[in-house]
Design a protein around this motif. Sequence first.
Motif, mmCIF file in Angstrom:
data_model
loop_
_atom_site.group_PDB
_atom_site.id
_atom_site.type_symbol
_atom_site.label_atom_id
_atom_site.label_comp_id
_atom_site.label_asym_id
_atom_site.label_seq_id
_atom_site.Cartn_x
_atom_site.Cartn_y
_atom_site.Cartn_z
ATOM 1 N N TYR A 100 69.452 27.492 50.935
ATOM 2 C CA TYR A 100 70.488 26.462 50.837
ATOM 3 C C TYR A 100 70.387 25.686 49.527
ATOM 4 O O TYR A 100 69.297 25.367 49.045
ATOM 5 N N GLU A 101 71.572 25.370 49.013
ATOM 6 C CA GLU A 101 71.699 24.564 47.797
ATOM 7 C C GLU A 101 72.686 23.443 48.106
ATOM 8 O O GLU A 101 73.576 23.637 48.949
ATOM 9 N N CYS A 102 72.538 22.282 47.478
ATOM 10 C CA CYS A 102 73.491 21.205 47.764
ATOM 11 C C CYS A 102 73.831 20.426 46.506
ATOM 12 O O CYS A 102 73.106 20.443 45.515
ATOM 13 N N ILE A 119 77.342 21.729 50.748
ATOM 14 C CA ILE A 119 76.090 22.477 50.862
ATOM 15 C C ILE A 119 76.490 23.940 50.975
ATOM 16 O O ILE A 119 77.504 24.259 51.606
ATOM 17 N N TRP A 120 75.720 24.826 50.334
ATOM 18 C CA TRP A 120 76.032 26.256 50.364
ATOM 19 C C TRP A 120 74.781 27.046 50.705
ATOM 20 O O TRP A 120 73.661 26.649 50.368
ATOM 21 N N LYS A 121 75.008 28.195 51.371
ATOM 22 C CA LYS A 121 73.869 29.059 51.662
ATOM 23 C C LYS A 121 74.060 30.435 51.034
ATOM 24 O O LYS A 121 75.166 30.954 50.954
#
Lengths: 81, 162
Positions: free
Chosen positions: B47-49, B119-121
Amino acid sequence: MNISIALFASARELVGSISVDLEVSEQATVCDLKIALVEAYPELASLMSNSVFSVDHEYANDDMMLRDGVEVALIPPVSGG
Amino acid sequence: MIEITTQPLDTDRILQSVQSDRAGASVMFLGTTRQFTDGRETVELDYECYHEMAIKKMSQLRYISFEKWPIEHCTIVHRIGPVPVGESSVAIAVSTPHRASSFEAAEWLINTLKTEVPIWKRESFADGSQEWVHPDPKQVVKKNPKTDSEPIDLSEAPTIGP
């Protein structure tokens, strides 16, 4: 004016950078920025149709006018949780 | 309480954060990394945010949930970085006087978090491939018609600090 656009997820991967800088007119809107971004980075074209911009941590409509110093990010479709 | 962490989720602490003598019910939702989806085997989600905006959006969500339901406490914690199969990426805990509200609020919070919070995964598969998950916004989004009939606009919502 110079606008810096923060990049995330696949946008970051496609461009190979965490942000990009674009020169736009003083009266530029978010829509103008979108067009300028795809012109400068055509690899983002397919992602753009489903992406939105944020300005100062709020989602922005295409007709929002930009100002010098705003914090802009390209927000591809989110996938938290 | 609103948090973004790189650590495994402390579910005891999260549940404890919503305890209240005025609440007869508390519900904690955990989103965990699932091994199989559509025949493909996942080994990890990463995950990135957009940190400041994610905190802001989660805070706005929390604020709105207090307006929609009689919530005593509400905690949202999202983990970023690698989250292996079986581990949790997100916890949402709420407490309310009666249980119906807790169930509804928790469901609304996770459904809305999944469409609103930046937020992305990135999914890593057993075959070695990796891809960012970018759902098509035109696809039908999961909503509970009882609680989710109006379009959501978080931009006017204040944020309450943790």
